[in-house]
Each structure stands twice: as C-alpha cells, then as structure tokens.
Design a protein around this motif. Structure first.
Motif, mmCIF file in Angstrom:
data_model
loop_
_atom_site.group_PDB
_atom_site.id
_atom_site.type_symbol
_atom_site.label_atom_id
_atom_site.label_comp_id
_atom_site.label_asym_id
_atom_site.label_seq_id
_atom_site.Cartn_x
_atom_site.Cartn_y
_atom_site.Cartn_z
ATOM 1 N N GLY A 120 0.808 -1.216 0.000
ATOM 2 C CA GLY A 120 0.000 0.000 0.000
ATOM 3 C C GLY A 120 0.843 1.268 0.000
ATOM 4 O O GLY A 120 0.535 2.235 -0.701
ATOM 5 N N GLU A 121 1.908 1.253 0.766
ATOM 6 C CA GLU A 121 2.800 2.420 0.838
ATOM 7 C C GLU A 121 3.451 2.688 -0.515
ATOM 8 O O GLU A 121 3.573 3.836 -0.949
ATOM 9 C CB GLU A 121 3.877 2.140 1.898
ATOM 10 N N VAL A 122 3.841 1.632 -1.198
ATOM 11 C CA VAL A 122 4.475 1.783 -2.500
ATOM 12 C C VAL A 122 3.461 2.259 -3.535
ATOM 13 O O VAL A 122 3.763 3.102 -4.374
ATOM 14 C CB VAL A 122 5.143 0.460 -2.950
ATOM 15 N N GLU A 123 2.235 1.733 -3.459
ATOM 16 C CA GLU A 123 1.212 2.200 -4.392
ATOM 17 C C GLU A 123 0.932 3.684 -4.168
ATOM 18 O O GLU A 123 0.793 4.445 -5.120
ATOM 19 C CB GLU A 123 -0.079 1.403 -4.262
ATOM 20 N N GLU A 124 0.875 4.098 -2.908
ATOM 21 C CA GLU A 124 0.652 5.514 -2.620
ATOM 22 C C GLU A 124 1.795 6.363 -3.172
ATOM 23 O O GLU A 124 1.564 7.443 -3.718
ATOM 24 C CB GLU A 124 0.486 5.742 -1.113
ATOM 25 N N GLU A 125 3.016 5.879 -3.043
ATOM 26 C CA GLU A 125 4.177 6.586 -3.601
ATOM 27 C C GLU A 125 4.023 6.730 -5.117
ATOM 28 O O GLU A 125 4.293 7.783 -5.689
ATOM 29 C CB GLU A 125 5.458 5.822 -3.253
ATOM 30 N N SER A 126 3.591 5.659 -5.766
ATOM 31 C CA SER A 126 3.382 5.675 -7.212
ATOM 32 C C SER A 126 2.300 6.682 -7.602
ATOM 33 O O SER A 126 2.483 7.487 -8.524
ATOM 34 C CB SER A 126 2.995 4.274 -7.692
ATOM 35 N N LEU A 127 1.184 6.649 -6.901
ATOM 36 C CA LEU A 127 0.082 7.573 -7.192
ATOM 37 C C LEU A 127 0.502 9.023 -6.959
ATOM 38 O O LEU A 127 0.168 9.916 -7.743
ATOM 39 C CB LEU A 127 -1.144 7.229 -6.354
ATOM 40 N N ALA A 128 1.240 9.260 -5.877
ATOM 41 C CA ALA A 128 1.686 10.625 -5.561
ATOM 42 C C ALA A 128 2.639 11.152 -6.633
ATOM 43 O O ALA A 128 2.526 12.306 -7.068
ATOM 44 C CB ALA A 128 2.344 10.665 -4.190
ATOM 45 N N ALA A 129 3.572 10.313 -7.073
ATOM 46 C CA ALA A 129 4.536 10.731 -8.092
ATOM 47 C C ALA A 129 3.816 11.020 -9.417
ATOM 48 O O ALA A 129 4.093 12.027 -10.085
ATOM 49 C CB ALA A 129 5.603 9.663 -8.285
ATOM 50 N N SER A 130 2.882 10.153 -9.784
ATOM 51 C CA SER A 130 2.138 10.357 -11.026
ATOM 52 C C SER A 130 1.244 11.596 -10.933
ATOM 53 O O SER A 130 1.084 12.333 -11.909
ATOM 54 C CB SER A 130 1.288 9.124 -11.342
ATOM 55 N N THR A 131 0.675 11.828 -9.759
ATOM 56 C CA THR A 131 -0.166 13.007 -9.550
ATOM 57 C C THR A 131 0.641 14.286 -9.732
ATOM 58 O O THR A 131 0.214 15.210 -10.431
ATOM 59 C CB THR A 131 -0.795 12.971 -8.142
ATOM 60 N N THR A 132 1.804 14.338 -9.124
ATOM 61 C CA THR A 132 2.664 15.523 -9.250
ATOM 62 C C THR A 132 3.060 15.755 -10.702
ATOM 63 O O THR A 132 3.023 16.892 -11.196
ATOM 64 C CB THR A 132 3.919 15.365 -8.363
ATOM 65 N N ALA A 133 3.416 14.668 -11.399
ATOM 66 C CA ALA A 133 3.809 14.800 -12.806
ATOM 67 C C ALA A 133 2.638 15.264 -13.661
ATOM 68 O O ALA A 133 2.794 16.165 -14.501
ATOM 69 C CB ALA A 133 4.356 13.470 -13.320
ATOM 70 N N LEU A 134 1.459 14.682 -13.457
ATOM 71 C CA LEU A 134 0.306 15.090 -14.252
ATOM 72 C C LEU A 134 -0.096 16.531 -13.931
ATOM 73 O O LEU A 134 -0.454 17.292 -14.837
ATOM 74 C CB LEU A 134 -0.877 14.146 -14.035
ATOM 75 N N ALA A 135 -0.008 16.928 -12.679
ATOM 76 C CA ALA A 135 -0.304 18.321 -12.315
ATOM 77 C C ALA A 135 0.646 19.263 -13.047
ATOM 78 O O ALA A 135 0.224 20.335 -13.512
ATOM 79 C CB ALA A 135 -0.207 18.513 -10.808
#
Length: 189
Positions: free
Chosen positions: A114-129
């Motif tokens: 779960g922690e790694v998935e959250e890291e993935s989502l956060a990184a992708s969110t920042t990039a898409l933003a």
C-alpha cells in the motif's frame, strides 16, 4: 553487466509474468536467477521486499516516461492530444515492463504494498499536475493536485482492469477512458 540485485529483480519479474505472485518465493527466485537462496537473502529480507523493490523500479520508469511526455508537449498542444499521449504512454509502459501486470494487481490487494502504491500515485499526480498546469494556470496548486489525483486514480484503475481483457475490449476501454478524462478536465475550464 547487471548487478546481482538487478538480476534478482529481473528474475522476480519473469516469475510474476509467467507464474504469478503466488509462485514468487526466495527458492524460485534463486533458481530463476541462477543464484543460491542465501544470495537472495543478502539482497532482500523476504518476498515483500522483492515486490516493493520491483514496484519502486516501475515508479522510477513511470516518472521517466511522464517527464518525457511533459517535455514533448508544446504550449499549443491541445488537452485531448496531451491526455491521449499520457494514457497511451502509461498503457504501453506498463505492458512493456515485465511483471507489472501482476505487480499492479498485488499492489491493490496486498497491504504491505500500500505504501508503494501511494508513492506511485503521488509521483504520477505531481507529474500530471505539472503537465496540466499549462491548461489551468489560474487554478490553485492544491486544487490542481486534487484534479490530477482524481485523473491518475481513474487512469490507473481502468488500466489495471484492462490487462486480462481481450485486445478488442482493451482498445474500447482505453478509448472510453481517454474520452472520460478529457470530458472531466474540459468541464473544469
């Protein structure tokens, strides 16, 4: 020459692709990589650490292709072509990286990831933003991150569920996904 750790991760990805998460264990990993089990334990404490390392390797790849995508857009790129490129790039990148299909499935259901998935989502969110900032320059950063997170979660969720489908069904769903994300983002203007 690949490091021992990289060879072990490559072997783990091969096991995930061919046999699934249930068959990934230190003995199978050692055998597939051509090492002894003690070698595996020198690099990874357990199966969960192997999975986390594979996930982090994919996160690094995601970041690279998102950065490449962002740099390929010009100020006059229309939102639809940008979203199409982002989604197509994610889909192709995920299919290209060995083990990602099984890994993404495991990330959704395995609490240790779960922690790694959250890291993935956060990184992708920042990039898409960062990509969307051109289209929503007046939107407060916090709101832009919220919009990007929603789009990322929608994209990841749909893509994750497309892997086992027939190619025709995958194509249809990916087209629907692109249209949905574009409609959502356009409605914010």
């Amino acid at each position: 020459m690949s490091s021992t750790r990289d060879r072990l991760l490559d072997a783990a990805a091969d096991i995930l692709d061919s046999d699934g998460v249930a068959q990934l264990n230190t003995n199978a990993l050692a055998a597939r990589a051509g090492f002894t089990p003690p070698t595996v334990y020198r690099h990874f404490k357990n199966k969960e650490e192997v999975m986390k390392s594979l996930a982090q390797r994919f996160i690094a790849a995601e970041k690279l292709w998102l950065d490449e995508a962002r740099s390929s857009f010009s100020a006059d790129s229309d939102l639809e072509s940008v979203i199409t490129t982002v989604i197509d790039s994610y889909w192709e990148s995920a299919k290209r990286h060995r083990g990602v299909v099984a890994l993404r499935t495991a990330m959704r259901v395995w609490p240790d990831l779960g922690e790694v998935e959250e890291e993935s989502l956060a990184a992708s969110t920042t990039a898409l933003a960062g990509i969307l900032k051109v289209y929503y320059a007046k939107m407060p950063r916090k709101e832009l991150l919220r919009v990007a997170r929603y789009a990322v979660e929608l994209i990841c969720s749909t893509v994750d569920r497309c892997y086992p489908l027939t190619p025709a069904e995958q194509k249809w769903r990916m087209e629907q996904l692109k249209a949905s994300v574009v409609v959502y983002l356009t409605s914010l203007s």
